[in-house]
Design an enzyme around this catalytic site. Structure first.
Site, PDB file in Angstrom:
ATOM      1  N   GLU A  32       0.835  -1.203   0.000  1.00 53.67           N
ATOM      2  CA  GLU A  32       0.000   0.000   0.000  1.00 53.67           C
ATOM      3  C   GLU A  32       0.870   1.253   0.000  1.00 53.67           C
ATOM      4  OE1 GLU A  32      -3.763   1.963   2.460  1.00 53.67           O
ATOM      5  OE2 GLU A  32      -2.976  -0.032   3.017  1.00 53.67           O
ATOM      6  N   SER A  79      30.208  22.040  23.213  1.00 54.04           N
ATOM      7  CA  SER A  79      30.501  20.654  23.570  1.00 54.04           C
ATOM      8  C   SER A  79      30.177  20.486  25.063  1.00 54.04           C
ATOM      9  CB  SER A  79      31.971  20.336  23.297  1.00 54.04           C
ATOM     10  OG  SER A  79      32.807  21.246  23.987  1.00 54.04           O
ATOM     11  N   GLU A 108      19.743  11.300  29.304  1.00 57.49           N
ATOM     12  CA  GLU A 108      19.541  10.789  27.948  1.00 57.49           C
ATOM     13  C   GLU A 108      20.745   9.967  27.501  1.00 57.49           C
ATOM     14  OE1 GLU A 108      17.972  14.185  25.382  1.00 57.49           O
ATOM     15  OE2 GLU A 108      18.663  15.225  27.178  1.00 57.49           O
ATOM     16  N   LYS A 110      23.876   9.104  25.277  1.00 58.11           N
ATOM     17  CA  LYS A 110      24.857   9.895  24.514  1.00 58.11           C
ATOM     18  C   LYS A 110      25.125   9.165  23.198  1.00 58.11           C
ATOM     19  CE  LYS A 110      29.315  12.240  24.901  1.00 58.11           C
ATOM     20  NZ  LYS A 110      29.913  11.709  23.676  1.00 58.11           N
ATOM     21  N   ASP A 112      26.511   8.192  19.606  1.00 56.06           N
ATOM     22  CA  ASP A 112      27.867   8.273  19.081  1.00 56.06           C
ATOM     23  C   ASP A 112      27.805   8.553  17.588  1.00 56.06           C
ATOM     24  OD1 ASP A 112      30.563   8.267  19.304  1.00 56.06           O
ATOM     25  OD2 ASP A 112      30.814   6.101  19.333  1.00 56.06           O
ATOM     26  N   TYR A 217      17.739  16.175  20.167  1.00 56.59           N
ATOM     27  CA  TYR A 217      17.689  16.254  21.623  1.00 56.59           C
ATOM     28  C   TYR A 217      17.695  17.686  22.169  1.00 56.59           C
ATOM     29  CZ  TYR A 217      22.710  16.341  20.525  1.00 56.59           C
ATOM     30  OH  TYR A 217      23.930  16.619  19.957  1.00 56.59           O
ATOM     31  N   LYS A 305      30.906   9.418  30.537  1.00 56.12           N
ATOM     32  CA  LYS A 305      31.504   8.510  29.567  1.00 56.12           C
ATOM     33  C   LYS A 305      31.635   7.114  30.166  1.00 56.12           C
ATOM     34  CE  LYS A 305      32.843   9.630  26.065  1.00 56.12           C
ATOM     35  NZ  LYS A 305      34.021  10.337  25.531  1.00 56.12           N
ATOM     36  N   CYS A 399      63.537 -10.200   8.187  1.00 57.88           N
ATOM     37  CA  CYS A 399      62.299  -9.637   7.653  1.00 57.88           C
ATOM     38  C   CYS A 399      61.501 -10.748   6.966  1.00 57.88           C
ATOM     39  CB  CYS A 399      62.604  -8.520   6.660  1.00 57.88           C
ATOM     40  SG  CYS A 399      61.126  -7.884   5.826  1.00 57.88           S
ATOM     41  N   CYS A 402      61.201  -9.900   2.877  1.00 58.13           N
ATOM     42  CA  CYS A 402      62.303  -9.871   1.904  1.00 58.13           C
ATOM     43  C   CYS A 402      63.521 -10.659   2.343  1.00 58.13           C
ATOM     44  CB  CYS A 402      62.688  -8.422   1.594  1.00 58.13           C
ATOM     45  SG  CYS A 402      63.502  -7.571   2.982  1.00 58.13           S
ATOM     46  N   CYS A 417      63.537  -3.031   8.976  1.00 60.86           N
ATOM     47  CA  CYS A 417      64.041  -3.656   7.760  1.00 60.86           C
ATOM     48  C   CYS A 417      64.682  -2.533   6.952  1.00 60.86           C
ATOM     49  CB  CYS A 417      62.912  -4.311   6.962  1.00 60.86           C
ATOM     50  SG  CYS A 417      63.428  -4.860   5.315  1.00 60.86           S
ATOM     51  N   CYS A 422      62.253  -3.637  -0.201  1.00 61.93           N
ATOM     52  CA  CYS A 422      61.375  -4.632   0.443  1.00 61.93           C
ATOM     53  C   CYS A 422      59.952  -4.404  -0.066  1.00 61.93           C
ATOM     54  CB  CYS A 422      61.419  -4.477   1.955  1.00 61.93           C
ATOM     55  SG  CYS A 422      60.253  -5.546   2.830  1.00 61.93           S
TER      56      CYS A 422
END
Length: 664
Positions: A32, A79, A108, A110, A112, A217, A305, A399, A402, A417, A422
């Site tokens: 629909e 911030s 609330e 946070k 990310d 928010y 945090k 290494c 090589c 190295c 290489c």
């Protein structure tokens, strides 16, 4: 009649989209919904004079920009200060109570993602702006229009500004990274980076394909609409069909706040999106005016945090990687495990000393986490779980790529190295050259370069600019299509316009990082003059030491490198730089050191800002230092500055000077 039906259909589809994307309670079947959508699409095609960029049919995108326009925020997007434990929250509550009696808090999630500001005029969506530096952001209106959960029309007259977060749900993130893996492109580290990268795409069709979401928010100027609390403002947004996260709670005291935080922490992994903490806001809007703000953050809100998530997994192997300078890095191969929103199967072990210090062994059970919620690291091994199959790891002397003997210098923890031919060094050199901080060829990621090297298409930096010659061979490979190939070639062509400092950094000259590359480009202006510079001339430049000067001379004395520069010139790469316009300020001509955790700006943003204001930003404090700007948790640099009598300035005072300079 046609116009009336078009408007009617748009209202119907807006309501159905709200039910589906916001309430998750569709009232009609998909069939629909599709009937209404196709009818509207047909009418808009028949009557193009009634087309509207805010129509639901335009959510698929299609606008391609050359660049984003800068937009000044009417009111700064601040911030938040951070809290890391209950003691920090109690201290915040105590500060609030000095001005507000019996405060309530709205707690609330946070989110990310990427902070965004949405603007409506007489109910119609007109603009979306990123946070930027808080004062000036970027106009991303076309991309935000593609986000299905953001309404293009609201039931409120006048000018309305709403702020929130654009996010990438976990499901969209996993699908995007799977697609990038299949195309040989570098994966996004986390949903936050993916959301930010998607909303800043110049082609809105790409943003549309990423299936972003958004939660709002903050209702700017809520008190002017007779609202007295933050919760009332959020409810008003919900009444306008604006998506607000229902997982919030009005708490009367810190005990209720902490209990809700613990509850959400336990539910964190089950949420369809990433969160990295909780946000507390004083509920009374009048108290917001009373408490005010600092230069960087409001005093009526704080972000809690979550601690870095630590998980246990098995270390299956230790493998070596070789960097562009030949540096050897041991990496842990892990049994895949989900950490902070992504599946982790590898983590760096840094060097031989780190392996010994942490006593990490193959087949050990280890605890891992993401440093800063981004970079996987091994925290420690669990020796109590050993069953006899583990053995002490012996660092190789050869290494693995090589066969050359590895070298460890007396004053360094790393092995190297020394073979410039290489193959691993060659690949890492090309990856570095194409990286964002260098030539910024974003469609040529690590895995794609490695793949093209194995196919024989990329063996030198010069080969990057001849990839177009391999078009038929590349398109014959699985997963490569004409559209993605052309996009890659356009990105390679665009890189030719990068200024000299980016080219110098991209060449990977030992001891020449971003700062030194910028200083050299600014001093000489073009690569020919730099190549002709003698060592004594180079060491006379501020911030260019003897070791760096010797490395620069050695690099340009090498015939192979001279040949590389000549080839790059032939391909049309830019070999000069823009003249830097320095704005006079109290920082002009001063040597400034940044230390501690800055809340308002990222460290690199503060550094770039100071350089634009004429400062020389140094990494260490000495008698030659003129000023130390410090943030939270400042350590030895601030102490040394005080011992030497060097002037200091906190971040709040720094931002006041910056703002005063911008207004002048």
């Amino acid at each position: 009649m046609s116009q009336q039906r078009i408007l009617e259909l748009r209202k119907i589809l807006d309501r159905l989209a709200y039910e589906y994307y916001v309430l998750d309670k569709p009232s009609v079947s998909d069939q629909e919904y599709d009937r209404y959508y196709q009818e509207l699409l047909k009418l808009e095609d028949e009557f193009p004079q009634y087309r509207d960029p805010n129509s639901i049919t335009q959510r698929v995108g299609g606008v391609v920009l050359d660049a984003f326009e800068k937009v000044s925020h009417k009111r700064r997007m601040l911030s938040l200060d951070n809290a890391f434990n209950l003691e920090d929250l109690m201290a915040f509550d105590e500060r609030v109570r000095q001005s507000v009696k019996n405060p309530e808090y709205v707690v609330e999630l946070k989110m990310d993602g990427l902070a965004i500001s949405l603007h409506y005029h007489n109910g119609r969506f007109v603009q979306a702006v990123t946070r930027g530096d808080g004062l000036v952001g970027e106009d991303v209106t076309n991309n935000v229009r593609t986000i299905a959960s953001i309404p293009m029309h609201i039931d409120m007259e006048g000018d309305v500004e709403v702020r929130g977060e654009v996010i990438m749900p976990k499901k969209s993130f996993e699908a995007l990274n799977e697609q990038r893996r299949n195309q040989g492109e570098e994966e996004f580290a986390n949903p936050r980076n993916a959301a930010a990268g998607s909303i800043r795409q110049l082609d809105s069709r790409i943003a549309a394909s990423r299936k972003l979401d958004a939660y709002l928010y903050y209702f700017e100027g809520a008190q002017q609409h007779a609202m007295h609390t933050h919760e009332e403002a959020l409810e008003a947004l919900e009444a306008m069909r604006i998506k607000v996260n229902p997982l919030r709670k009005v708490c009367k005291n810190m005990q209720e706040v902490w209990q809700f935080i613990q509850e959400m922490s336990e539910r964190r992994n089950d949420l369809p999106y990433e969160i990295d903490g909780m946000v507390l806001k004083v509920n009374d809007l009048h108290a917001w005016d009373l408490l005010g703000t600092t230069a960087k953050a409001p005093r009526y809100a704080i972000a809690y945090k979550f601690p870095a998530e630590e998980v246990v997994t098995k270390l299956l192997d230790i493998v070596l990687s070789v960097g562009r300078t030949g540096r050897i890095t041991p990496n842990a191969v892990l049994e895949p495990v989900r950490v902070a929103g992504t599946t982790v199967s590898a983590a760096t072990l840094h060097n031989e000393d780190m392996i010994k210090e942490k006593d990490v062994r193959i087949n050990d059970d280890v605890i891992i986490r993401k440093a800063g919620d981004i970079i996987p690291e091994v925290v420690r091994s669990l020796p109590e779980r050993r069953n006899g199959t583990q053995g002490i790891y012996k660092f190789p002397q050869i290494c693995p790529f090589c066969g050359s003997k590895l070298v460890r210098f007396a004053d360094e923890a790393a092995h190297y190295c020394m073979n410039q031919d290489c193959p691993a060094r060659i690949v890492r050199g090309m990856i570095h050259f194409a990286s964002r901080d260098a030539m910024n060829i974003d469609t040529l990621g690590d895995k794609k370069i490695e793949f093209f090297h194995k196919q024989g298409f990329l063996n030198t930096i010069e080969d990057i600019y001849e990839l177009s010659l391999h078009k038929e061979e590349i398109l014959a490979l699985e997963g490569f299509q004409e559209k993605s190939f052309q996009k890659m070639i356009l990105a390679i062509e665009a890189s030719k316009e990068r200024p000299l400092e980016d080219l110098l950094f991209g060449l990977g000259i030992r001891e020449v990082g971003k700062k030194a590359a910028r200083v050299l480009a600014k001093t000489y202006g073009n690569i020919d003059d730099l190549m002709a510079a003698e060592e004594a001339e180079l060491t006379a430049i501020k911030d260019i030491g003897v070791v760096t000067a010797q490395s620069i001379r050695a690099y340009f004395a090498e015939p192979k490198n001279k040949e590389l520069i000549a080839h790059l010139k032939g391909f049309g790469l830019r070999m000069d730089t823009d003249k830097e316009v320095i704005k006079e300020s109290i920082f002009t001509g001063k040597t400034v050191v940044l230390t501690g955790t800055l809340q308002y700006l990222k460290r690199n943003e503060a550094k770039a800002l100071l350089e634009r204001l004429g400062a020389n930003v140094s990494g260490s404090v000495s008698k030659k230092t003129d000023l130390v700007i410090y943030g939270e948790a400042s350590g030895s640099k601030l102490s040394k500055a005080k011992e030497l009598g060097v002037a200091t300035m906190d971040e709040e005072a720094f931002m006041k000077e910056v703002n005063a300079n911008e207004k002048s």
